[in-house]
Structure formats: C-alpha cells, structure tokens
Design a protein around this motif. Sequence first.
Motif, PDB file in Angstrom:
ATOM      1  N   ALA A  71      -7.083 -95.967  35.925  1.00  0.00           N
ATOM      2  CA  ALA A  71      -7.886 -95.296  34.896  1.00  0.00           C
ATOM      3  C   ALA A  71      -9.159 -96.100  34.621  1.00  0.00           C
ATOM      4  O   ALA A  71     -10.230 -95.547  34.415  1.00  0.00           O
ATOM      5  CB  ALA A  71      -7.069 -95.130  33.616  1.00  0.00           C
ATOM      6  N   GLN A 131     -10.702 -98.047  36.777  1.00  0.00           N
ATOM      7  CA  GLN A 131     -11.645 -97.888  37.897  1.00  0.00           C
ATOM      8  C   GLN A 131     -12.289 -96.506  37.894  1.00  0.00           C
ATOM      9  O   GLN A 131     -13.444 -96.355  38.239  1.00  0.00           O
ATOM     10  CB  GLN A 131     -10.914 -98.156  39.216  1.00  0.00           C
ATOM     11  N   ASP A 132     -11.514 -95.478  37.477  1.00  0.00           N
ATOM     12  CA  ASP A 132     -12.088 -94.134  37.384  1.00  0.00           C
ATOM     13  C   ASP A 132     -13.191 -94.103  36.322  1.00  0.00           C
ATOM     14  O   ASP A 132     -14.271 -93.544  36.534  1.00  0.00           O
ATOM     15  CB  ASP A 132     -11.006 -93.105  37.016  1.00  0.00           C
ATOM     16  N   ALA A 133     -12.901 -94.731  35.180  1.00  0.00           N
ATOM     17  CA  ALA A 133     -13.886 -94.751  34.096  1.00  0.00           C
ATOM     18  C   ALA A 133     -15.145 -95.494  34.551  1.00  0.00           C
ATOM     19  O   ALA A 133     -16.267 -95.079  34.277  1.00  0.00           O
ATOM     20  CB  ALA A 133     -13.286 -95.424  32.867  1.00  0.00           C
ATOM     21  N   MET A 192     -11.293-102.982  28.460  1.00  0.00           N
ATOM     22  CA  MET A 192     -11.312-101.572  28.079  1.00  0.00           C
ATOM     23  C   MET A 192     -10.006-101.218  27.386  1.00  0.00           C
ATOM     24  O   MET A 192      -8.956-101.743  27.710  1.00  0.00           O
ATOM     25  CB  MET A 192     -11.485-100.696  29.343  1.00  0.00           C
ATOM     26  N   PHE A 252      -7.205 -98.424  26.094  1.00  0.00           N
ATOM     27  CA  PHE A 252      -6.663 -97.086  26.341  1.00  0.00           C
ATOM     28  C   PHE A 252      -5.513 -96.813  25.398  1.00  0.00           C
ATOM     29  O   PHE A 252      -4.820 -97.734  24.975  1.00  0.00           O
ATOM     30  CB  PHE A 252      -6.071 -96.982  27.757  1.00  0.00           C
ATOM     31  N   GLU A 295     -11.178-106.767  33.805  1.00  0.00           N
ATOM     32  CA  GLU A 295     -11.283-107.105  35.223  1.00  0.00           C
ATOM     33  C   GLU A 295     -11.966-108.445  35.366  1.00  0.00           C
ATOM     34  O   GLU A 295     -13.086-108.635  34.869  1.00  0.00           O
ATOM     35  CB  GLU A 295     -12.086-106.030  35.973  1.00  0.00           C
ATOM     36  N   TRP A 325      -6.641-108.926  37.494  1.00  0.00           N
ATOM     37  CA  TRP A 325      -6.657-107.987  36.378  1.00  0.00           C
ATOM     38  C   TRP A 325      -5.840-108.601  35.259  1.00  0.00           C
ATOM     39  O   TRP A 325      -4.799-109.192  35.509  1.00  0.00           O
ATOM     40  CB  TRP A 325      -5.972-106.666  36.778  1.00  0.00           C
ATOM     41  N   TYR A 367      -2.496 -88.950  34.549  1.00  0.00           N
ATOM     42  CA  TYR A 367      -2.274 -89.796  35.714  1.00  0.00           C
ATOM     43  C   TYR A 367      -0.809 -89.685  36.115  1.00  0.00           C
ATOM     44  O   TYR A 367       0.078 -89.737  35.251  1.00  0.00           O
ATOM     45  CB  TYR A 367      -2.627 -91.256  35.393  1.00  0.00           C
ATOM     46  N   ILE A 390      -3.596 -90.712  29.733  1.00  0.00           N
ATOM     47  CA  ILE A 390      -4.398 -91.881  29.358  1.00  0.00           C
ATOM     48  C   ILE A 390      -5.713 -91.447  28.724  1.00  0.00           C
ATOM     49  O   ILE A 390      -6.442 -90.642  29.282  1.00  0.00           O
ATOM     50  CB  ILE A 390      -4.674 -92.761  30.599  1.00  0.00           C
ATOM     51  N   ASN A 394      -9.230 -93.031  27.013  1.00  0.00           N
ATOM     52  CA  ASN A 394     -10.004 -94.175  26.551  1.00  0.00           C
ATOM     53  C   ASN A 394     -10.666 -93.761  25.242  1.00  0.00           C
ATOM     54  O   ASN A 394     -10.559 -92.609  24.821  1.00  0.00           O
ATOM     55  CB  ASN A 394     -10.991 -94.670  27.612  1.00  0.00           C
TER      56      ASN A 394
END
Lengths: 499, 174
Positions: free
Chosen positions: A470, A472-474, B1, B3, B18, B23, B72, B85, B87
Amino acid sequence: MFNKILIANRGEIAVRVIRACRNLGIASVAVYSEADRNSLHVMLADEAYHIGPAPSAQSYLNVDKLVEVCKSAGVDAIHPGYGFLSENAKFVERLQQENIAFIGPTVDNIVAMGDKLAARELMEKANVPTVPGSPGAVTSVEEAEKISQEIGFPVIIKASAGGGGKGIRVVLDPKELASNFRACQSEGKNYFSDDRVFIERFIQNPKHIEMQVFGDNHGNVVHLFERECSVQRRHQKVIEESPSISVPPEVREKMGAVAVAAAKSINYIGAGTIEFIFDNNTKEFFFMEMNTRLQVEHPITELVTGTDLVREQILVADGQPLSFKQEDIKQKGHAIELRICAEDPLTFVPSPGAIRRYREPSAPFIRVDGGAYEGYEIPIYYDPMISKVISWGDTREECIKRLNGALSEYMITGVKTNINLHRNILKHPHFLSGEYTTQFIENEISGKKQEDMFMFVDDRVFLISAAIEAYQDAKSNNEFKFNENSQWKAQGRAKQLRN
Amino acid sequence: MYFEAETNGQNYSLTIREDRESWRVGIKKQEQTDWDYHNVSKNDYQRLDQAISFIFENSSYLIDVVGEGTDYTVYTRGSYRKINIFNDEMILHESLKSGGQLKGGNNLTAGMPGKIVKVFVKEGQEVAEGEPLLIMEAMKMENEMRSSHDVVIDKIHVNDGDTVESGENLISFK
C-alpha cells in the motif's frame, strides 16, 4: 485403430484424453466455446475447432455442431470425458448413424442405468444388494412394524412428498415406531396433501464407496477395486482414495464380485463405476447407481492398479479385448486425489476470475491433472475445478505426507481456492483414522472460522505485506509527499477524523 | 506513512517507514495501546518473478498482493486475506461522503450469471439477518443467498427458474 479422436469436453479431462491420444499415436481434436479460447486443452490438442458461444447448451452439448466438426476434420471417434454428453443415449445413437465411434458404453448400457428406479429393479434381479425397504407405500402401523422388523432397525420413515425436514423421521427404538409413523403420515397429509409413507433401513454411518469396472466386446468384465469418496461438500466429492481403509478384505472381495455381476448382467462395455452406500457400522453395502462413464477420480485407480484407464477405453472402443485379466489386477499401495477448486474454502461459493500466479507442485509420486496456468481466466460458465492433485504412497500415511508437501508448494493467487480446506482435512483426526462419513465436512469443517482454517500463516505476514504494498502504491500515485511530511501530523489528522 | 486497516472484523493502525536497507512497520490493534514494530530488511522482502519472497522470522513465504483501490488481498501458502487499507487522505475522503450506506445497499444483485432455483421470501415480508432469501445456481453449484441484516422485502424481480445476468437486480429492500 482410430486415426483421429475428437474430445467433446473441456478443461482437465480434455487434457487427460489428449495425453492418452498422444501415447497411442492418435491425432487429437479439441473443441471450444467462446469462453474457452484460452483454455489449456485448446493449446495442447493437435487441432482445435470453435463450436459456439459460452453456455454449454450452445457449445459442448451442441450435437449437430460436434458431428459437423467430426465430418470436416475426418474424426473417427469421440471421447466424451465426464459430464456434458457422456451419459446421453441419444447422442450415442446419433454417432452410430453418422458412423462415428463412441468411446464409452453402448446405448443399451446407458439406458439401462439412466433411470434410477429401473436400474434398481434390474440390479435386484441380478442379486445386487439394495437398501432394504418397503416395496410400496405402508398404510398401517401393524404393517410398518412388520416391515421394520424385517429390514432391521434403525429405520427411516419418509413421506412420499416429504422434504425440508418435514415428513422424514429416523426411528432408532422399535417402541417409538408407531408414534413416528403416525406423525409422518399426518405431516405428509398436512404439508404435502399426500399421506403415502415409505420405510427404509437408516444407514447411520454412511460412506460412499464405488467399484471401478471395465468390460469389453468379447464378454470380459473385470473390476479394478474400490474408491472411497465420502469427503463431500454439497453432494460433490472433494477427496477420493483407494483403497478404502474401512472396507475389510472379505467385504472388498464380495463387493468386487457383485460389481462384476452387475456389469455383466447388462453386458457392460467400457469403463463404468458402481456406486454403493456403505454402512460403516455393519460393513454392509447397497447399490446406489451406476455411472456409465469415466469418473473424475479415475487417476487413483490408475495409480494403485498400474493401469491407464483412458488408453484402455480407447482400445476397447476400437474392439480390442481388455489388456488385463482379473487376476492381473492387484491393489498396490495407496492413492488419494484432492480436487482443487476455485471457491471459498468455508462457504464453497465459486470464485471465478483470472489466476495471477500459478506454480504447480512437483515431487516424487505427485501427479497434477489440471487445466490451468498463470494468467488463465477461470470462466463463470463451467465447473470451478482447477486441477486434481493426486499422490501415491506405499502406505496411506506416506501418501498423506506427500500430499501435504505438494499443497504447501502449490501457489494459486488471484482467485480463492480450497487448498486450505484440504490442508485442514488432511490433519483432521477423523480423516486420519478413516472413520469419516459422507457427513464429515458438514459436521466437522463447516462453521469453522477463516482464521482457524488459515492458521498456516502468521497474521503479521498479511499485514506487513499489505502495508509495504500500500505504501509503494501510494508512493507511485504521488500521495506520498502530502502524507510523508510528518508522522505526528498524519496521526493527529486521522484521530480527528475518527472522532 | 500512517494507515488504518481492517481485516476479518479487526481494526489495526499501521505505520510504515522506508529506509535505505529496510522497512520499519508498526502494527497496533485498535483496542491496544502498544505498537509492535518490525524491521524488515529489503533483502528479506524481495520481488522475484513478480511474486514476493518474504522471509519473516526465518519463515519463507511466497506472496502475491493484489491491490484494488483500498482493497488489498494477500495470498500466501494457500491462504488469502482481504485487508482494507486507508491512508489518511482516504480517511478524509470517506468522511466527506454522505453518512452511512457504505455497506449493504438496498438491493440484492447477482454476482455472476446464473439461474434462480428458488425464492424463499415474499414481498412485504420481514426477514431477519441470516435468513435465506433465495437459492441461485451458478457454475454448477447451488448458492444460498442470505440476508446480511434485518430487512423488509420491497420487490422481488425474479421467479423460480429465471436466468439472470451478472449485476442484475434480484430483490429490493425497503
């Protein structure tokens, strides 16, 4: 010998027949509907003909079109596979008129076994045991008592029109017969306006056990032992095995003799299967029906007896005598077949769609009969079976171990599959002990929660993978910069939104 | 980020960062206060031949992830898990939509072409959650469709034996 065989079927069984043709040096002709242009059987056959739109009534069941393809392609025999036209007497009659050989039984064979009631009468005449029951409607309590004593308790009383839990009663204790009989009669009268009532032996621990038989044009009929197919959902088989560990040797011998006698009584030609309901308490078996075709689960018989049944079908249809005698057929080791279907493993609802990743297992004594590949789209028009994973072992335990190994490396993504249903069954104590009956899935598996069935994967693996993807998609959608500014800001914003 | 995720009826908060070599993923169940952090080396999470090879705590998983919008689906070891999911931008977007009606809807539609075997309900009937509405045959299988919540039947658009197309409206609710 035939020069060219048309396979009036699709999917894995069409692939199986194409392979047998190759083995015999016979050219194979595939037919396909609009939905099946990309199916594996079309790619593997020597020739392929489009025969109509997706619904099977207009394609795989279109007799005129099939005959037309046979004529123009110079086909001299048709293999029907299973399902579709495989047990259609009119189709076989038509092929006779057109001078095209049918790789299967005679018209008379199909007709004799096509009508379930007539078949039952035929079998009774041939001394094949059927479930003991009243010959007709039972009208009085006295008669019911007399008949129940004859057929033996427990019995099941059924109103002629009964259904949906009404008008059906199981009686374990003879003392409760009279009241249940009267109740059944009145339920039949009140709910279905029909007070006719029948009595049958009730089989408490039923197993589905079937015998493979094979006949030829020279009067030979042999059996190739039994298959147990008690693991079923919605009355469709999911797992089959041979031999059955519930059948004692002397019963197996008797079952084989009965199956051969049944097939001989109708001069049966080709591959056929006699299905019995088997009482696991008393070890008695009773005739249910005969399938006058090749079965989906034929590979397990091939593995334990060392035969190629499809090849044998072709040779017999060509008029040759069976290549084996009864005394040549020995059961060696144990074989199990798992049907891998595109369906939800808990609800059994089909899950058609495109297969994204596909990796078939391979290992010693693992055979996969399939019709799928990476990128293949499972059509919504036909059966959701993707493949059959079949294994052989010296012992049942060895066979189950090999299947577990195969399932753990079988990768199918993009659609739901019942792979995990199989993994759950293969470690279930009732399956391992062999005491399972036809109610096994309903009683032991249904109602399981997804997390129980999917216990083979750590939950965190799902979440971490989804989070990374998710993210990487964003990132590639450019939502990234806005979002990345500050973790604190982002969390605060989210918290506010939730309030 | 940051979520928010929902899977199998359980809500989670997720954070992800990242770094050059790895990660860092934080997982927190909704009702818990502590975060569970995992450092996943990029060497342990690799895209190979389009599938993902993920070595997690020395267990080797071959994974495929299908993402469609906020849905997903993660496939691995014969298992799959659907994970929703969002964001924070998406959370904002959802909250701006008019209230309710995210789930269910007022109609029962056919998910695939098939044949109606039997309709169990009548127009005007009150149906409780979990009660069967109809049986539809699709892909040679009979599927019983049950009510997802308490409803009142408004109109029934099909009869026993009807052939229906994918997306066709079968039953409307009040």
